[in-house]
Motif scaffolding. Sequence first.
Motif, PDB file in Angstrom:
ATOM      1  N   HIS A  17      -8.230   4.958   9.757  1.00 32.17           N
ATOM      2  CA  HIS A  17      -6.902   5.566   9.733  1.00 32.17           C
ATOM      3  C   HIS A  17      -5.983   4.759   8.822  1.00 32.17           C
ATOM      4  CE1 HIS A  17      -8.501   7.296  13.455  1.00 32.17           C
ATOM      5  NE2 HIS A  17      -7.686   8.301  13.197  1.00 32.17           N
ATOM      6  N   VAL A  18      -4.892   5.379   8.448  1.00 32.96           N
ATOM      7  CA  VAL A  18      -3.838   4.711   7.688  1.00 32.96           C
ATOM      8  C   VAL A  18      -2.528   4.992   8.403  1.00 32.96           C
ATOM      9  CG1 VAL A  18      -2.567   4.698   5.508  1.00 32.96           C
ATOM     10  CG2 VAL A  18      -5.045   4.855   5.497  1.00 32.96           C
ATOM     11  N   VAL A  43      -8.049   8.578   7.026  1.00 33.03           N
ATOM     12  CA  VAL A  43      -8.162   8.333   5.579  1.00 33.03           C
ATOM     13  C   VAL A  43      -8.609   9.605   4.864  1.00 33.03           C
ATOM     14  CG1 VAL A  43      -9.437   7.037   3.824  1.00 33.03           C
ATOM     15  CG2 VAL A  43      -8.598   5.867   5.860  1.00 33.03           C
ATOM     16  N   SER A  44      -9.463  10.384   5.501  1.00 37.18           N
ATOM     17  CA  SER A  44      -9.991  11.603   4.874  1.00 37.18           C
ATOM     18  C   SER A  44      -8.911  12.639   4.569  1.00 37.18           C
ATOM     19  CB  SER A  44     -11.069  12.228   5.763  1.00 37.18           C
ATOM     20  OG  SER A  44     -10.510  12.595   7.014  1.00 37.18           O
ATOM     21  N   LEU A  52      -5.937  11.875   3.271  1.00 32.69           N
ATOM     22  CA  LEU A  52      -5.064  11.387   2.204  1.00 32.69           C
ATOM     23  C   LEU A  52      -5.437  11.997   0.857  1.00 32.69           C
ATOM     24  CD1 LEU A  52      -4.899   7.574   3.031  1.00 32.69           C
ATOM     25  CD2 LEU A  52      -3.298   9.382   3.716  1.00 32.69           C
ATOM     26  N   ALA A  76       0.367   5.557   0.305  1.00 36.15           N
ATOM     27  CA  ALA A  76      -0.530   6.672   0.589  1.00 36.15           C
ATOM     28  C   ALA A  76       0.179   7.966   0.216  1.00 36.15           C
ATOM     29  CB  ALA A  76      -0.902   6.692   2.066  1.00 36.15           C
ATOM     30  N   TYR A  95       0.837  -1.193   0.000  1.00 34.03           N
ATOM     31  CA  TYR A  95       0.000   0.000   0.000  1.00 34.03           C
ATOM     32  C   TYR A  95       0.876   1.250   0.000  1.00 34.03           C
ATOM     33  CZ  TYR A  95      -4.085  -2.812   1.107  1.00 34.03           C
ATOM     34  OH  TYR A  95      -5.099  -3.723   1.065  1.00 34.03           O
ATOM     35  N   PHE A  98      -4.608   6.845  -2.191  1.00 32.70           N
ATOM     36  CA  PHE A  98      -4.300   5.610  -1.477  1.00 32.70           C
ATOM     37  C   PHE A  98      -4.483   4.472  -2.465  1.00 32.70           C
ATOM     38  CE2 PHE A  98      -5.558   2.067   1.404  1.00 32.70           C
ATOM     39  CZ  PHE A  98      -4.386   2.010   2.143  1.00 32.70           C
ATOM     40  N   SER A 141       2.514   2.354   3.432  1.00 35.42           N
ATOM     41  CA  SER A 141       1.426   2.525   4.389  1.00 35.42           C
ATOM     42  C   SER A 141       0.695   1.210   4.625  1.00 35.42           C
ATOM     43  CB  SER A 141       0.448   3.580   3.885  1.00 35.42           C
ATOM     44  OG  SER A 141      -0.144   3.177   2.675  1.00 35.42           O
ATOM     45  N   PRO A 171      -3.487   0.086   5.909  1.00 35.55           N
ATOM     46  CA  PRO A 171      -4.797   0.521   6.388  1.00 35.55           C
ATOM     47  C   PRO A 171      -5.035   0.047   7.806  1.00 35.55           C
ATOM     48  CG  PRO A 171      -5.030  -1.275   4.806  1.00 35.55           C
ATOM     49  CD  PRO A 171      -3.581  -0.938   4.881  1.00 35.55           C
ATOM     50  N   TRP A 189       0.194  11.815   1.083  1.00 37.04           N
ATOM     51  CA  TRP A 189      -0.263  12.721   2.144  1.00 37.04           C
ATOM     52  C   TRP A 189       0.635  13.948   2.134  1.00 37.04           C
ATOM     53  CZ3 TRP A 189       2.049  13.614   7.213  1.00 37.04           C
ATOM     54  CH2 TRP A 189       1.208  14.304   8.110  1.00 37.04           C
TER      55      TRP A 189
END
Length: 120
Positions: free
Chosen positions: A22-23, A48-49, A51, A7, A5, A54, A16, A18, A9
């Motif tokens: 959150h991540v 998550v909001s 990022l 992300a 994964y 992802f 990252s 999950p 940011w």
Amino acid sequence: MRDGYIARWKGAEYDSSPDGVHVRLYSPTGGDGFVQVAEGRYRRGVPVSELEDFFYVRTVCTWRGEPFIVLGDSGDWLRLEYRGGHSDVARSLGLEPYDTGVYQIWAPSGEVSEISEQYL
């Protein structure tokens, strides 16, 4: 070779994982809000909001005409996992059984072609 994964940011990409809403972001250098979890490895959780992106990335290639995933590297060698799904082909290539239906091998990087990233 990336496999996992990713992300994005605040304009940067991080390895990252999950964790519900959150991540967990991982960095080799740390930074604001990152906590050291091992030598050269820092972690920070973000919602998550927050990022920008992802996704899952996997490095794939071709070796001896067959499709593989690149799991890692060591010097001039690549650790490959067969993704063709044919056990007879896996055996004919001399692949090592890793698990039921899973075959891997260390291959010289000079023999590997068509290395690319797949975004899943």
